[in-house]
Design a protein around this motif. Structure first.
Motif, PDB file in Angstrom:
ATOM      1  N   ALA A 215       0.831  -1.211   0.000  1.00  0.00           N
ATOM      2  CA  ALA A 215       0.000   0.000   0.000  1.00  0.00           C
ATOM      3  C   ALA A 215       0.857   1.250   0.000  1.00  0.00           C
ATOM      4  O   ALA A 215       0.520   2.256  -0.643  1.00  0.00           O
ATOM      5  CB  ALA A 215      -0.929  -0.008   1.219  1.00  0.00           C
ATOM      6  N   LEU A 216       2.004   1.211   0.705  1.00  0.00           N
ATOM      7  CA  LEU A 216       2.901   2.373   0.751  1.00  0.00           C
ATOM      8  C   LEU A 216       3.715   2.492  -0.534  1.00  0.00           C
ATOM      9  O   LEU A 216       3.867   3.594  -1.085  1.00  0.00           O
ATOM     10  CB  LEU A 216       3.833   2.264   1.959  1.00  0.00           C
ATOM     11  CG  LEU A 216       3.159   2.269   3.337  1.00  0.00           C
ATOM     12  CD1 LEU A 216       4.199   2.118   4.437  1.00  0.00           C
ATOM     13  CD2 LEU A 216       2.354   3.543   3.547  1.00  0.00           C
ATOM     14  N   LEU A 217       4.243   1.373  -1.024  1.00  0.00           N
ATOM     15  CA  LEU A 217       5.093   1.418  -2.213  1.00  0.00           C
ATOM     16  C   LEU A 217       4.311   1.833  -3.453  1.00  0.00           C
ATOM     17  O   LEU A 217       4.850   2.512  -4.335  1.00  0.00           O
ATOM     18  CB  LEU A 217       5.753   0.061  -2.433  1.00  0.00           C
ATOM     19  CG  LEU A 217       6.832  -0.333  -1.411  1.00  0.00           C
ATOM     20  CD1 LEU A 217       7.320  -1.747  -1.664  1.00  0.00           C
ATOM     21  CD2 LEU A 217       8.001   0.651  -1.461  1.00  0.00           C
ATOM     22  N   ASP A 218       3.047   1.433  -3.528  1.00  0.00           N
ATOM     23  CA  ASP A 218       2.236   1.806  -4.682  1.00  0.00           C
ATOM     24  C   ASP A 218       2.014   3.310  -4.755  1.00  0.00           C
ATOM     25  O   ASP A 218       1.709   3.841  -5.832  1.00  0.00           O
ATOM     26  CB  ASP A 218       0.876   1.087  -4.634  1.00  0.00           C
ATOM     27  CG  ASP A 218       0.996  -0.372  -5.029  1.00  0.00           C
ATOM     28  OD1 ASP A 218       2.056  -0.761  -5.561  1.00  0.00           O
ATOM     29  OD2 ASP A 218       0.043  -1.137  -4.788  1.00  0.00           O
TER      30      ASP A 218
ATOM     31  N   VAL B  24      -6.205  -0.935  -1.322  1.00  0.00           N
ATOM     32  CA  VAL B  24      -6.564  -2.053  -0.445  1.00  0.00           C
ATOM     33  C   VAL B  24      -7.978  -2.526  -0.761  1.00  0.00           C
ATOM     34  O   VAL B  24      -8.254  -3.738  -0.787  1.00  0.00           O
ATOM     35  CB  VAL B  24      -6.438  -1.637   1.033  1.00  0.00           C
ATOM     36  CG1 VAL B  24      -6.930  -2.751   1.951  1.00  0.00           C
ATOM     37  CG2 VAL B  24      -4.988  -1.290   1.364  1.00  0.00           C
ATOM     38  N   ARG B  25      -8.884  -1.586  -0.996  1.00  0.00           N
ATOM     39  CA  ARG B  25     -10.260  -1.979  -1.353  1.00  0.00           C
ATOM     40  C   ARG B  25     -10.267  -2.798  -2.645  1.00  0.00           C
ATOM     41  O   ARG B  25     -10.995  -3.796  -2.760  1.00  0.00           O
ATOM     42  CB  ARG B  25     -11.141  -0.742  -1.515  1.00  0.00           C
ATOM     43  CG  ARG B  25     -11.693  -0.207  -0.203  1.00  0.00           C
ATOM     44  CD  ARG B  25     -12.745   0.842  -0.426  1.00  0.00           C
ATOM     45  NE  ARG B  25     -12.157   2.087  -0.875  1.00  0.00           N
ATOM     46  CZ  ARG B  25     -11.700   3.033  -0.051  1.00  0.00           C
ATOM     47  NH1 ARG B  25     -11.774   2.860   1.247  1.00  0.00           N
ATOM     48  NH2 ARG B  25     -11.191   4.154  -0.523  1.00  0.00           N
ATOM     49  N   MET B  26      -9.472  -2.399  -3.621  1.00  0.00           N
ATOM     50  CA  MET B  26      -9.419  -3.141  -4.870  1.00  0.00           C
ATOM     51  C   MET B  26      -8.811  -4.520  -4.666  1.00  0.00           C
ATOM     52  O   MET B  26      -9.161  -5.477  -5.361  1.00  0.00           O
ATOM     53  CB  MET B  26      -8.620  -2.359  -5.911  1.00  0.00           C
ATOM     54  CG  MET B  26      -9.301  -1.074  -6.370  1.00  0.00           C
ATOM     55  SD  MET B  26     -11.004  -1.330  -6.927  1.00  0.00           S
ATOM     56  CE  MET B  26     -10.733  -2.402  -8.347  1.00  0.00           C
ATOM     57  N   ARG B  27      -7.911  -4.642  -3.700  1.00  0.00           N
ATOM     58  CA  ARG B  27      -7.352  -5.962  -3.391  1.00  0.00           C
ATOM     59  C   ARG B  27      -8.448  -6.871  -2.831  1.00  0.00           C
ATOM     60  O   ARG B  27      -8.523  -8.049  -3.176  1.00  0.00           O
ATOM     61  CB  ARG B  27      -6.220  -5.839  -2.370  1.00  0.00           C
ATOM     62  CG  ARG B  27      -5.521  -7.172  -2.113  1.00  0.00           C
ATOM     63  CD  ARG B  27      -4.742  -7.130  -0.815  1.00  0.00           C
ATOM     64  NE  ARG B  27      -3.922  -8.309  -0.652  1.00  0.00           N
ATOM     65  CZ  ARG B  27      -4.366  -9.522  -0.308  1.00  0.00           C
ATOM     66  NH1 ARG B  27      -5.658  -9.701  -0.100  1.00  0.00           N
ATOM     67  NH2 ARG B  27      -3.546 -10.542  -0.197  1.00  0.00           N
ATOM     68  N   VAL B  28      -9.293  -6.308  -1.965  1.00  0.00           N
ATOM     69  CA  VAL B  28     -10.409  -7.084  -1.422  1.00  0.00           C
ATOM     70  C   VAL B  28     -11.355  -7.505  -2.541  1.00  0.00           C
ATOM     71  O   VAL B  28     -11.771  -8.668  -2.635  1.00  0.00           O
ATOM     72  CB  VAL B  28     -11.163  -6.268  -0.354  1.00  0.00           C
ATOM     73  CG1 VAL B  28     -12.400  -7.023   0.124  1.00  0.00           C
ATOM     74  CG2 VAL B  28     -10.247  -5.968   0.835  1.00  0.00           C
ATOM     75  N   VAL B  29     -11.689  -6.563  -3.413  1.00  0.00           N
ATOM     76  CA  VAL B  29     -12.594  -6.873  -4.527  1.00  0.00           C
ATOM     77  C   VAL B  29     -11.976  -7.928  -5.436  1.00  0.00           C
ATOM     78  O   VAL B  29     -12.644  -8.863  -5.884  1.00  0.00           O
ATOM     79  CB  VAL B  29     -12.915  -5.591  -5.326  1.00  0.00           C
ATOM     80  CG1 VAL B  29     -13.689  -5.926  -6.589  1.00  0.00           C
ATOM     81  CG2 VAL B  29     -13.720  -4.620  -4.470  1.00  0.00           C
ATOM     82  N   ASP B  30     -10.669  -7.789  -5.703  1.00  0.00           N
ATOM     83  CA  ASP B  30      -9.990  -8.757  -6.563  1.00  0.00           C
ATOM     84  C   ASP B  30     -10.051 -10.156  -5.962  1.00  0.00           C
ATOM     85  O   ASP B  30     -10.303 -11.148  -6.662  1.00  0.00           O
ATOM     86  CB  ASP B  30      -8.532  -8.332  -6.752  1.00  0.00           C
ATOM     87  CG  ASP B  30      -7.925  -8.905  -8.024  1.00  0.00           C
ATOM     88  OD1 ASP B  30      -8.679  -9.471  -8.829  1.00  0.00           O
ATOM     89  OD2 ASP B  30      -6.702  -8.789  -8.200  1.00  0.00           O
ATOM     90  N   ALA B  31      -9.823 -10.237  -4.657  1.00  0.00           N
ATOM     91  CA  ALA B  31      -9.854 -11.544  -3.999  1.00  0.00           C
ATOM     92  C   ALA B  31     -11.252 -12.149  -4.055  1.00  0.00           C
ATOM     93  O   ALA B  31     -11.409 -13.364  -4.250  1.00  0.00           O
ATOM     94  CB  ALA B  31      -9.400 -11.404  -2.541  1.00  0.00           C
TER      95      ALA B  31
ATOM     96  N   LEU C 164     -16.639  -8.843   4.517  1.00  0.00           N
ATOM     97  CA  LEU C 164     -15.954  -8.223   3.390  1.00  0.00           C
ATOM     98  C   LEU C 164     -16.129  -6.707   3.391  1.00  0.00           C
ATOM     99  O   LEU C 164     -15.204  -5.965   3.045  1.00  0.00           O
ATOM    100  CB  LEU C 164     -16.490  -8.815   2.083  1.00  0.00           C
ATOM    101  CG  LEU C 164     -16.235 -10.309   1.886  1.00  0.00           C
ATOM    102  CD1 LEU C 164     -16.962 -10.811   0.647  1.00  0.00           C
ATOM    103  CD2 LEU C 164     -14.747 -10.599   1.777  1.00  0.00           C
ATOM    104  N   LEU C 165     -17.327  -6.252   3.798  1.00  0.00           N
ATOM    105  CA  LEU C 165     -17.588  -4.818   3.834  1.00  0.00           C
ATOM    106  C   LEU C 165     -16.672  -4.124   4.825  1.00  0.00           C
ATOM    107  O   LEU C 165     -16.111  -3.058   4.528  1.00  0.00           O
ATOM    108  CB  LEU C 165     -19.053  -4.566   4.200  1.00  0.00           C
ATOM    109  CG  LEU C 165     -19.457  -3.091   4.364  1.00  0.00           C
ATOM    110  CD1 LEU C 165     -19.278  -2.352   3.052  1.00  0.00           C
ATOM    111  CD2 LEU C 165     -20.900  -2.986   4.854  1.00  0.00           C
ATOM    112  N   VAL C 166     -16.490  -4.696   6.012  1.00  0.00           N
ATOM    113  CA  VAL C 166     -15.617  -4.081   7.009  1.00  0.00           C
ATOM    114  C   VAL C 166     -14.182  -4.033   6.502  1.00  0.00           C
ATOM    115  O   VAL C 166     -13.470  -3.038   6.675  1.00  0.00           O
ATOM    116  CB  VAL C 166     -15.698  -4.852   8.342  1.00  0.00           C
ATOM    117  CG1 VAL C 166     -14.654  -4.344   9.324  1.00  0.00           C
ATOM    118  CG2 VAL C 166     -17.085  -4.690   8.944  1.00  0.00           C
TER     119      VAL C 166
ATOM    120  N   SER D 233     -13.872  -1.324   3.878  1.00  0.00           N
ATOM    121  CA  SER D 233     -14.180   0.047   4.307  1.00  0.00           C
ATOM    122  C   SER D 233     -13.233   0.491   5.416  1.00  0.00           C
ATOM    123  O   SER D 233     -12.194   1.114   5.159  1.00  0.00           O
ATOM    124  CB  SER D 233     -15.636   0.153   4.748  1.00  0.00           C
ATOM    125  OG  SER D 233     -15.944  -0.817   5.737  1.00  0.00           O
ATOM    126  N   SER D 234     -13.551   0.149   6.658  1.00  0.00           N
ATOM    127  CA  SER D 234     -12.768   0.683   7.774  1.00  0.00           C
ATOM    128  C   SER D 234     -11.344   0.132   7.802  1.00  0.00           C
ATOM    129  O   SER D 234     -10.396   0.858   8.123  1.00  0.00           O
ATOM    130  CB  SER D 234     -13.471   0.403   9.106  1.00  0.00           C
ATOM    131  OG  SER D 234     -13.665  -0.981   9.294  1.00  0.00           O
TER     132      SER D 234
END
Length: 531
Positions: A20-23, A101-108, A125-127, A130-131
């Motif tokens: 997340a930091l390197l991107d 990070v959200r896109m990583r969750v969606v991708d998974a 998945l929503l938590v 989101s948070s």
């Protein structure tokens, strides 16, 4: 022939956080430089005021006073502009890191490349999307502030060492002590933060389940029991949230207390040096101003361990979601591009608890006889979660499997919007022929509603079938695609699906005579083989 590659190692929380930091390294670097300019400018304000007192006022030199006032004005202009553009870069890095990070969750979730068999609820998945993602993003934004605070601290210490080595040494020791105390407290913050997010995810998942099943609960007169269950989950989430806030309050109080003690020590030493004649008046003004200024950078640095702990706890929860190797995720467009009408379907062989299934290229294979457990075992093998799946005799990697095979489950989720938008939501190539084959072109509804609740069960199945057909996958797996459709329509759909899928491999798990009669091969399994 598909390549055989080892399964990627599971991600860790640290890896998710680093990625997340390197991107967003360019935005973070820009924000760090600009924030550093702002902090250095703030640190130079008391130095400039002290120099004004010593050089101009104490010695009675009006010309020097004007010069130092001009320097002070230029310093304020630089620090103001630096903060303005630094805050913009920091906010961009924070938002984009959270979005990554959200896109990583969606991708998974979309790819479903999982080594285990856990099913994640929408609430969980929503938590995470989101948070948890927001906490990782907030930490990315704080990295720039902490970098600038460290630069400001170094500049201030150097300035104080030049004015008084003893005072500079006191500041160095006090800074280290403040940071150590807050780092120790941060470990408790991390534990409570993870527990808070876990409880919130469970409560959200339960709430989603209850909302979906309101009609069933009303029919069973189980509303009171459902309320009690949710009240228990909500109470647990509330208690964990209070515990997490308590830990944050303890950390904040410790930061304030240690920083206050540090400032008292610096002011006391500086006053003693001034009274002893070892520090001039201008130097005392600069020292006291720097000591007061350092409260801000110190609090930023002291808060960094707790923020890192909370972000790492959230990153660990995100890392629990399975994800393919990075090159697989990055080349998703290439995988989708492989689904062309020219792509030849492979010989498919699946071996699992259900038995052995073989499908020759371009055939329509009906699978009958499996009970629910057996069907789940077959689908799990086709998804490479258990058993052995081979394409043309080789075990495919995740990218090859995604490019060649598409599984359409019995319970397919529809999105809010029109039927046409739902059919085109997947890897659609030809939506009109697919809609006609599934009889979805005759659905008059303009909106399907959330999760398709405005449609009948048969209409939802027809749209889901059309969406799967529109992907034109070389190998398509359908699980009970017509159970809610009347017999006459089902017969027409079976004939149209066979015609549309000519030259492609289609595997249908069904007990429908209409569908099985159109299959080239029907494989009959005994239900008990999957037990």
């Amino acid at each position: 022939m598909p390549r055989t590659t080892p399964r990627p190692a599971p991600a860790t929380g640290g890896a998710v956080l680093r990625r997340a930091l390197l991107d967003r390294w360019s935005e973070l670097a820009r924000a760090s430089v600009l924030f550093s300019g702002h902090q250095v400018g703030e640190a130079l304000v008391p130095v400039a005021i002290g120099a004004t007192v010593s050089s101009a006022i104490a010695r009675g030199q009006p010309g020097v006073l004007v010069l130092w006032l001009a320097v002070l004005g230029a310093d304020f202009a630089v620090l103001s502009l630096s903060y303005r553009f630094g805050a913009r870069a920091s906010a961009r890095a924070e938002q984009l890191s959270a979005h990554g990070v959200r896109m990583r969750v969606v991708d998974a979730v979309v790819r479903k490349q999982q080594a285990g068999g856990r099913a994640w609820t929408p609430g969980e998945l929503l938590v995470r999307a989101s948070s948890d993602a927001d906490r990782v993003g907030a930490f990315a934004g704080m990295v720039a502030s902490a970098s600038a605070a460290l630069v400001a601290l170094v500049v201030a210490v150097v300035a104080l060492l030049l004015a008084s080595p003893l005072l500079g040494a006191v500041i160095v020791v006090g800074t280290v002590a403040v940071l150590l105390v807050n780092a120790a407290i941060a470990r408790g913050v991390a534990r409570r933060s993870a527990a808070e997010q876990e409880a919130a995810g469970e409560a959200a998942g339960l709430a989603e389940d209850l909302v979906r099943g309101l009609r069933v609960l009303a029919g069973l007169s189980a509303g009171a029991a459902a309320v009690r269950r949710f009240r228990t989950a909500s109470g647990r989430a509330t208690r964990q949230a209070v515990r997490a806030v308590d830990a944050q309050a303890v950390r904040s109080g410790a930061t304030t207390a240690t920083t206050g003690a540090y400032l008292l020590l610096v002011v006391g030493v500086g006053g003693w040096l001034a009274l002893a004649g070892m520090l001039p008046l201008g130097g005392l003004v600069a020292a006291l101003g720097l000591a007061r200024f350092l409260a801000g950078p110190l609090q930023t640095l002291a808060a960094l361990p707790a923020a890192a702990a909370r972000a790492h706890a959230s990153a660990v929860r995100v890392a629990e979601l399975p994800l393919p190797a990075r090159d697989t995720a990055d080349r998703g467009d290439s995988a989708r591009g492989a689904l062309t009408s020219e792509a030849a379907p492979p010989v498919l062989e699946a071996v699992g608890r259900f038995g052995t299934l073989r499908a020759e290229p371009g055939t329509m294979v009906g699978v009958a006889g499996l009970d629910g457990r057996g069907a789940r075992a077959l689908l799990a093998t086709l998804a490479a979660r258990e058993g052995v799946l081979r394409f043309d005799g080789a075990v495919p990697d995740a990218r090859a499997r995604a490019s060649l095979l598409l599984i359409a489950p019995h319970e397919s989720h529809l999105f809010a919007g029109t039927p046409e938008e739902n059919i085109a939501a997947g890897r659609a190539r030809a939506t009109e022929p697919a809609a006609r084959a599934a009889f979805a072109d005759e659905i008059a509804a303009r909106e399907v509603g959330e999760a398709g609740l405005r449609l009948s069960g048969g209409q939802r199945q027809r749209i889901a079938l059309a969406r799967a057909l529109a992907a034109d996958a070389p190998v398509l797996v359908l699980h009970d695609p017509t159970t809610a459709i009347d017999a006459v329509t089902e017969d027409v759909i079976a004939e149209r699906v066979r015609a549309l899928r000519a030259g492609r491999t289609t595997i249908v798990l069904t007990s429908s005579p209409a569908v099985l009669s159109r299959c080239d091969v029907v494989v009959e399994f005994a239900p008990e083989v999957a037990r």
